[in-house]
Design a protein around this motif. Sequence first.
Motif, PDB file in Angstrom:
ATOM      1  N   PRO A 195       0.801  -1.229   0.000  1.00 41.13           N
ATOM      2  CA  PRO A 195       0.000   0.000   0.000  1.00 41.13           C
ATOM      3  C   PRO A 195       0.828   1.270   0.000  1.00 41.13           C
ATOM      4  O   PRO A 195       1.956   1.314   0.488  1.00 41.13           O
ATOM      5  N   VAL A 196       0.202   2.293  -0.567  1.00 35.39           N
ATOM      6  CA  VAL A 196       0.716   3.658  -0.527  1.00 35.39           C
ATOM      7  C   VAL A 196      -0.437   4.504  -0.004  1.00 35.39           C
ATOM      8  O   VAL A 196      -1.557   4.394  -0.496  1.00 35.39           O
ATOM      9  N   VAL A 197      -0.160   5.331   1.001  1.00 36.32           N
ATOM     10  CA  VAL A 197      -1.193   6.178   1.610  1.00 36.32           C
ATOM     11  C   VAL A 197      -0.804   7.635   1.388  1.00 36.32           C
ATOM     12  O   VAL A 197       0.334   8.023   1.619  1.00 36.32           O
ATOM     13  N   GLU A 198      -1.795   8.417   0.941  1.00 34.16           N
ATOM     14  CA  GLU A 198      -1.572   9.836   0.691  1.00 34.16           C
ATOM     15  C   GLU A 198      -2.681  10.630   1.389  1.00 34.16           C
ATOM     16  O   GLU A 198      -3.853  10.265   1.317  1.00 34.16           O
ATOM     17  N   GLY A 231      -4.667   4.801  23.432  1.00 36.76           N
ATOM     18  CA  GLY A 231      -4.144   6.152  23.488  1.00 36.76           C
ATOM     19  C   GLY A 231      -4.852   7.052  22.503  1.00 36.76           C
ATOM     20  O   GLY A 231      -5.404   6.571  21.505  1.00 36.76           O
ATOM     21  N   ALA A 232      -4.848   8.342  22.761  1.00 36.48           N
ATOM     22  CA  ALA A 232      -5.454   9.327  21.870  1.00 36.48           C
ATOM     23  C   ALA A 232      -4.433   9.704  20.798  1.00 36.48           C
ATOM     24  O   ALA A 232      -3.346  10.192  21.107  1.00 36.48           O
ATOM     25  N   VAL A 233      -4.812   9.451  19.535  1.00 41.22           N
ATOM     26  CA  VAL A 233      -3.887   9.621  18.413  1.00 41.22           C
ATOM     27  C   VAL A 233      -4.467  10.605  17.396  1.00 41.22           C
ATOM     28  O   VAL A 233      -5.563  10.388  16.892  1.00 41.22           O
ATOM     29  N   PRO A 234      -3.725  11.676  17.084  1.00 44.55           N
ATOM     30  CA  PRO A 234      -4.172  12.584  16.023  1.00 44.55           C
ATOM     31  C   PRO A 234      -3.812  12.001  14.657  1.00 44.55           C
ATOM     32  O   PRO A 234      -2.717  11.465  14.478  1.00 44.55           O
ATOM     33  N   ARG A 235      -4.756  12.089  13.722  1.00 41.14           N
ATOM     34  CA  ARG A 235      -4.522  11.602  12.358  1.00 41.14           C
ATOM     35  C   ARG A 235      -5.284  12.481  11.370  1.00 41.14           C
ATOM     36  O   ARG A 235      -6.308  13.061  11.719  1.00 41.14           O
ATOM     37  N   PRO A 236      -4.812  12.552  10.122  1.00 44.07           N
ATOM     38  CA  PRO A 236      -5.576  13.257   9.083  1.00 44.07           C
ATOM     39  C   PRO A 236      -6.960  12.625   8.903  1.00 44.07           C
ATOM     40  O   PRO A 236      -7.111  11.413   9.025  1.00 44.07           O
ATOM     41  N   VAL A 237      -7.948  13.444   8.594  1.00 43.88           N
ATOM     42  CA  VAL A 237      -9.334  12.984   8.482  1.00 43.88           C
ATOM     43  C   VAL A 237      -9.572  12.143   7.236  1.00 43.88           C
ATOM     44  O   VAL A 237     -10.436  11.273   7.258  1.00 43.88           O
ATOM     45  N   ALA A 238      -8.834  12.404   6.164  1.00 46.33           N
ATOM     46  CA  ALA A 238      -9.084  11.674   4.920  1.00 46.33           C
ATOM     47  C   ALA A 238      -7.772  11.335   4.225  1.00 46.33           C
ATOM     48  O   ALA A 238      -6.848  12.158   4.186  1.00 46.33           O
ATOM     49  N   VAL A 239      -7.730  10.111   3.703  1.00 47.15           N
ATOM     50  CA  VAL A 239      -6.555   9.645   2.964  1.00 47.15           C
ATOM     51  C   VAL A 239      -7.012   8.898   1.710  1.00 47.15           C
ATOM     52  O   VAL A 239      -8.142   8.417   1.623  1.00 47.15           O
ATOM     53  N   ARG A 240      -6.106   8.809   0.780  1.00 52.42           N
ATOM     54  CA  ARG A 240      -6.301   7.956  -0.388  1.00 52.42           C
ATOM     55  C   ARG A 240      -5.304   6.823  -0.236  1.00 52.42           C
ATOM     56  O   ARG A 240      -4.134   7.059   0.079  1.00 52.42           O
ATOM     57  N   TYR A 241      -5.770   5.597  -0.419  1.00 51.65           N
ATOM     58  CA  TYR A 241      -4.838   4.483  -0.373  1.00 51.65           C
ATOM     59  C   TYR A 241      -4.930   3.674  -1.654  1.00 51.65           C
ATOM     60  O   TYR A 241      -5.980   3.516  -2.246  1.00 51.65           O
ATOM     61  N   ILE A 288      -6.235  -1.584  -6.146  1.00 52.24           N
ATOM     62  CA  ILE A 288      -7.216  -1.009  -5.226  1.00 52.24           C
ATOM     63  C   ILE A 288      -6.857   0.463  -5.110  1.00 52.24           C
ATOM     64  O   ILE A 288      -5.686   0.804  -4.899  1.00 52.24           O
ATOM     65  N   ASP A 289      -7.844   1.323  -5.243  1.00 52.21           N
ATOM     66  CA  ASP A 289      -7.627   2.768  -5.139  1.00 52.21           C
ATOM     67  C   ASP A 289      -8.875   3.353  -4.493  1.00 52.21           C
ATOM     68  O   ASP A 289      -9.944   3.389  -5.107  1.00 52.21           O
ATOM     69  N   ARG A 290      -8.774   3.772  -3.241  1.00 46.02           N
ATOM     70  CA  ARG A 290      -9.933   4.265  -2.494  1.00 46.02           C
ATOM     71  C   ARG A 290      -9.564   5.527  -1.727  1.00 46.02           C
ATOM     72  O   ARG A 290      -8.437   5.692  -1.293  1.00 46.02           O
ATOM     73  N   VAL A 291     -10.587   6.344  -1.507  1.00 43.14           N
ATOM     74  CA  VAL A 291     -10.475   7.471  -0.589  1.00 43.14           C
ATOM     75  C   VAL A 291     -11.241   7.069   0.668  1.00 43.14           C
ATOM     76  O   VAL A 291     -12.362   6.569   0.581  1.00 43.14           O
ATOM     77  N   ALA A 292     -10.616   7.248   1.808  1.00 45.21           N
ATOM     78  CA  ALA A 292     -11.226   6.878   3.084  1.00 45.21           C
ATOM     79  C   ALA A 292     -11.298   8.103   3.977  1.00 45.21           C
ATOM     80  O   ALA A 292     -10.383   8.925   3.993  1.00 45.21           O
ATOM     81  N   ARG A 293     -12.398   8.195   4.727  1.00 45.66           N
ATOM     82  CA  ARG A 293     -12.592   9.287   5.676  1.00 45.66           C
ATOM     83  C   ARG A 293     -12.928   8.709   7.042  1.00 45.66           C
ATOM     84  O   ARG A 293     -13.347   7.570   7.158  1.00 45.66           O
ATOM     85  N   GLY A 294     -12.755   9.520   8.067  1.00 44.81           N
ATOM     86  CA  GLY A 294     -13.180   9.143   9.405  1.00 44.81           C
ATOM     87  C   GLY A 294     -12.500   7.880   9.922  1.00 44.81           C
ATOM     88  O   GLY A 294     -11.287   7.713   9.802  1.00 44.81           O
ATOM     89  N   PHE A 295     -13.316   6.993  10.486  1.00 42.64           N
ATOM     90  CA  PHE A 295     -12.791   5.781  11.109  1.00 42.64           C
ATOM     91  C   PHE A 295     -12.072   4.896  10.097  1.00 42.64           C
ATOM     92  O   PHE A 295     -11.022   4.324  10.395  1.00 42.64           O
TER      93      PHE A 295
END
Length: 173
Positions: free
Chosen positions: A85-88, A109-119, A129-136
């Motif tokens: 995988p490649v995550v952007e 633990g409480a972890v900060p992460r970007p809200v949306a990524v493309r993998y 596989i090419d998807r945009v993911a948001r949230g959880f």
Amino acid sequence: MSIRPILRMGHPVLARVADPVPDPRAPDIRALVDDMGETMRAAGGRGIAAPQVGVPLRLVIFHAPLEDEESRSLDGAPLTVLVNPVVEVVDPAMTTDWEGCLSLPGLKGAVPRPVAVRYRGLDLDGQPIDRVARGFHARVVQHECDHLDGILYPQRMADLSTLAYLENEPFED
């Protein structure tokens, strides 16, 4: 299929960058994915990366809802196998939420992460596989793919004082 031991934080395989999978269609890769799935289910996880079972390859599997990105329910969440995988980051806005990990049992633990990524990556048939993911969904993908770069979630935490044992809950899940 068999349940494999899950490596814990401090093991050198978890701290290194994993190697690319040469051929996702190889029988040994399919067998590894079967073992990873059985291991993840037995441990009650949402995802697992090959390094967590001692195999330093760029391979993750996870359950995350594709439709309702905020839902944490396994109902209707497909099992995704992602090879090399490649995550952007597509939305740099950050959100902080609780994370746990099979390699750090009993902790959150409480972890900060970007809200949306493309993998992007390959499935077990070598298909893209090419998807945009948001949230959880985005959080799960980022967490699992971090394992491929030798990163565990405490390394992403902004405030280590939020690292706690589960028996000290109430944490919101």
